[in-house]
Design a protein around this motif. Sequence first.
Motif, mmCIF file in Angstrom:
data_model
loop_
_atom_site.group_PDB
_atom_site.id
_atom_site.type_symbol
_atom_site.label_atom_id
_atom_site.label_comp_id
_atom_site.label_asym_id
_atom_site.label_seq_id
_atom_site.Cartn_x
_atom_site.Cartn_y
_atom_site.Cartn_z
ATOM 1 N N ASP A 1 -63.947 -31.165 86.166
ATOM 2 C CA ASP A 1 -62.864 -31.060 85.182
ATOM 3 C C ASP A 1 -61.838 -30.008 85.616
ATOM 4 O O ASP A 1 -61.646 -29.007 84.935
ATOM 5 C CB ASP A 1 -63.416 -30.732 83.790
ATOM 6 C CG ASP A 1 -64.260 -29.467 83.768
ATOM 7 O OD1 ASP A 1 -64.543 -28.907 84.854
ATOM 8 O OD2 ASP A 1 -64.620 -29.019 82.656
ATOM 9 N N PRO A 2 -61.153 -30.247 86.741
ATOM 10 C CA PRO A 2 -60.156 -29.273 87.191
ATOM 11 C C PRO A 2 -58.952 -29.195 86.255
ATOM 12 O O PRO A 2 -58.657 -30.142 85.511
ATOM 13 C CB PRO A 2 -59.745 -29.805 88.568
ATOM 14 C CG PRO A 2 -60.003 -31.274 88.493
ATOM 15 C CD PRO A 2 -61.233 -31.410 87.644
ATOM 16 N N PRO B 1 -59.870 -39.468 82.546
ATOM 17 C CA PRO B 1 -58.780 -39.179 81.606
ATOM 18 C C PRO B 1 -58.339 -37.715 81.633
ATOM 19 O O PRO B 1 -59.080 -36.827 82.061
ATOM 20 C CB PRO B 1 -59.405 -39.521 80.250
ATOM 21 C CG PRO B 1 -60.871 -39.247 80.447
ATOM 22 C CD PRO B 1 -61.161 -39.677 81.855
ATOM 23 N N LEU B 2 -57.125 -37.502 81.168
ATOM 24 C CA LEU B 2 -56.654 -36.154 80.872
ATOM 25 C C LEU B 2 -57.235 -35.779 79.514
ATOM 26 O O LEU B 2 -57.108 -36.532 78.552
ATOM 27 C CB LEU B 2 -55.122 -36.125 80.822
ATOM 28 C CG LEU B 2 -54.467 -34.822 80.379
ATOM 29 C CD1 LEU B 2 -54.738 -33.720 81.383
ATOM 30 C CD2 LEU B 2 -52.969 -35.021 80.193
ATOM 31 N N VAL B 3 -57.906 -34.628 79.444
ATOM 32 C CA VAL B 3 -58.591 -34.244 78.208
ATOM 33 C C VAL B 3 -58.212 -32.816 77.822
ATOM 34 O O VAL B 3 -57.712 -32.043 78.645
ATOM 35 C CB VAL B 3 -60.125 -34.343 78.351
ATOM 36 C CG1 VAL B 3 -60.545 -35.763 78.703
ATOM 37 C CG2 VAL B 3 -60.652 -33.351 79.388
ATOM 38 N N GLU C 1 -58.847 -23.023 74.681
ATOM 39 C CA GLU C 1 -58.597 -24.448 74.885
ATOM 40 C C GLU C 1 -58.002 -24.660 76.276
ATOM 41 O O GLU C 1 -57.200 -23.861 76.742
ATOM 42 C CB GLU C 1 -57.617 -24.930 73.817
ATOM 43 C CG GLU C 1 -57.223 -26.380 73.923
ATOM 44 C CD GLU C 1 -56.223 -26.767 72.855
ATOM 45 O OE1 GLU C 1 -56.652 -26.991 71.694
ATOM 46 O OE2 GLU C 1 -55.019 -26.827 73.163
ATOM 47 N N LYS C 2 -58.405 -25.740 76.946
ATOM 48 C CA LYS C 2 -57.904 -26.028 78.293
ATOM 49 C C LYS C 2 -57.597 -27.515 78.428
ATOM 50 O O LYS C 2 -58.295 -28.351 77.846
ATOM 51 C CB LYS C 2 -58.941 -25.639 79.360
ATOM 52 C CG LYS C 2 -59.219 -24.157 79.475
ATOM 53 C CD LYS C 2 -60.233 -23.879 80.578
ATOM 54 C CE LYS C 2 -60.533 -22.412 80.713
ATOM 55 N NZ LYS C 2 -61.515 -22.154 81.796
ATOM 56 N N ARG C 3 -56.580 -27.812 79.208
ATOM 57 C CA ARG C 3 -56.240 -29.200 79.533
ATOM 58 C C ARG C 3 -56.757 -29.474 80.947
ATOM 59 O O ARG C 3 -56.417 -28.758 81.900
ATOM 60 C CB ARG C 3 -54.737 -29.420 79.448
ATOM 61 C CG ARG C 3 -54.196 -29.269 78.032
ATOM 62 C CD ARG C 3 -52.683 -29.367 78.008
ATOM 63 N NE ARG C 3 -52.225 -30.687 78.421
ATOM 64 C CZ ARG C 3 -52.112 -31.732 77.607
ATOM 65 N NH1 ARG C 3 -52.444 -31.612 76.326
ATOM 66 N NH2 ARG C 3 -51.659 -32.894 78.036
ATOM 67 N N ALA C 4 -57.584 -30.503 81.061
ATOM 68 C CA ALA C 4 -58.235 -30.792 82.338
ATOM 69 C C ALA C 4 -58.127 -32.272 82.670
ATOM 70 O O ALA C 4 -57.949 -33.112 81.789
ATOM 71 C CB ALA C 4 -59.708 -30.377 82.294
ATOM 72 N N ARG C 5 -58.251 -32.562 83.942
ATOM 73 C CA ARG C 5 -58.288 -33.942 84.424
ATOM 74 C C ARG C 5 -59.705 -34.243 84.893
ATOM 75 O O ARG C 5 -60.161 -33.692 85.886
ATOM 76 C CB ARG C 5 -57.307 -34.140 85.576
ATOM 77 C CG ARG C 5 -57.404 -35.497 86.263
ATOM 78 C CD ARG C 5 -56.939 -36.645 85.372
ATOM 79 N NE ARG C 5 -55.500 -36.561 85.125
ATOM 80 C CZ ARG C 5 -54.842 -37.439 84.388
ATOM 81 N NH1 ARG C 5 -55.488 -38.444 83.801
ATOM 82 N NH2 ARG C 5 -53.533 -37.311 84.199
ATOM 83 N N LEU C 6 -60.420 -35.079 84.167
ATOM 84 C CA LEU C 6 -61.785 -35.418 84.568
ATOM 85 C C LEU C 6 -61.773 -36.327 85.796
ATOM 86 O O LEU C 6 -60.825 -37.101 86.018
ATOM 87 C CB LEU C 6 -62.525 -36.119 83.431
ATOM 88 C CG LEU C 6 -62.712 -35.346 82.124
ATOM 89 C CD1 LEU C 6 -63.643 -36.113 81.194
ATOM 90 C CD2 LEU C 6 -63.229 -33.944 82.367
ATOM 91 N N ALA C 7 -62.843 -36.238 86.586
ATOM 92 C CA ALA C 7 -63.041 -37.135 87.720
ATOM 93 C C ALA C 7 -64.544 -37.289 87.932
ATOM 94 O O ALA C 7 -65.328 -36.388 87.600
ATOM 95 C CB ALA C 7 -62.372 -36.587 88.983
ATOM 96 N N PHE C 8 -64.939 -38.437 88.499
ATOM 97 C CA PHE C 8 -66.360 -38.781 88.580
ATOM 98 C C PHE C 8 -66.716 -39.292 89.975
ATOM 99 O O PHE C 8 -65.966 -40.066 90.574
ATOM 100 C CB PHE C 8 -66.693 -39.875 87.556
ATOM 101 C CG PHE C 8 -66.351 -39.513 86.142
ATOM 102 C CD1 PHE C 8 -67.273 -38.885 85.336
ATOM 103 C CD2 PHE C 8 -65.086 -39.787 85.626
ATOM 104 C CE1 PHE C 8 -66.956 -38.546 84.019
ATOM 105 C CE2 PHE C 8 -64.755 -39.452 84.321
ATOM 106 C CZ PHE C 8 -65.691 -38.830 83.517
#
Length: 208
Positions: free
Chosen positions: A151-152, A172-174, A188-195
């Motif tokens: 979740d960078p 997704p952007l979360v 609170e943080k805005r992160a871009r998930l990746a798998f």
Amino acid sequence: MTTEPYAPAREAVHEQSVEGFGSVRILPLDPHADLDVVHGWVTEERAVFWGMTGFTKEQVLETYVQLDTLDTHHAFLAVMAGEPAALLQTYEPEADRVSECYEVEPGDIGAHVLIGPAGPGGARPGFSAALLTAFMAYLLTGQDRRRVVVDPDERNEKAIARFARHGFEPGPLVVLPEIDLPDVQLPEKRARLAFLTRQTAHARASAQ
């Protein structure tokens, strides 16, 4: 003069040779012995997403001593060719705020990765990829997990691109919700998930 390898007596949880970079050893983080290294890294401006810029050594020590008491979160130090190279933190997604942002599946494991700064010789092409190769081998094979989630920071295009090159599928952007508890305070943080699935990682390794 030959420099003594870092923490040679500490037992590694994973060790492998990466072509062009030598041995990568993944060691359980020792909050006291590794404090100078970790404090130097997590307080740099580039590590702002880790939430510890401005922390004193005592505050960083307290953070990792507390982390060391948890069964669901773990910290590791990667040593490449005898030198500290990266920080890896793992967590059970269902015990983390990221679980509010995606549907956790059995066999998932979360990871935070902080690559150490370039050494005196400057940045080396493939350095980060070599470390990610060792980290994913440890998590997907060594720990027998089915999928790694990262979740960078959504603004960290370099990190997002690095994960994509390594086979991670963009998610997704979360918005990671704020946590305000007596022992844990996280903004609170805005992160871009990746798998990255084990199947994808093994297919990439076989193709190389």
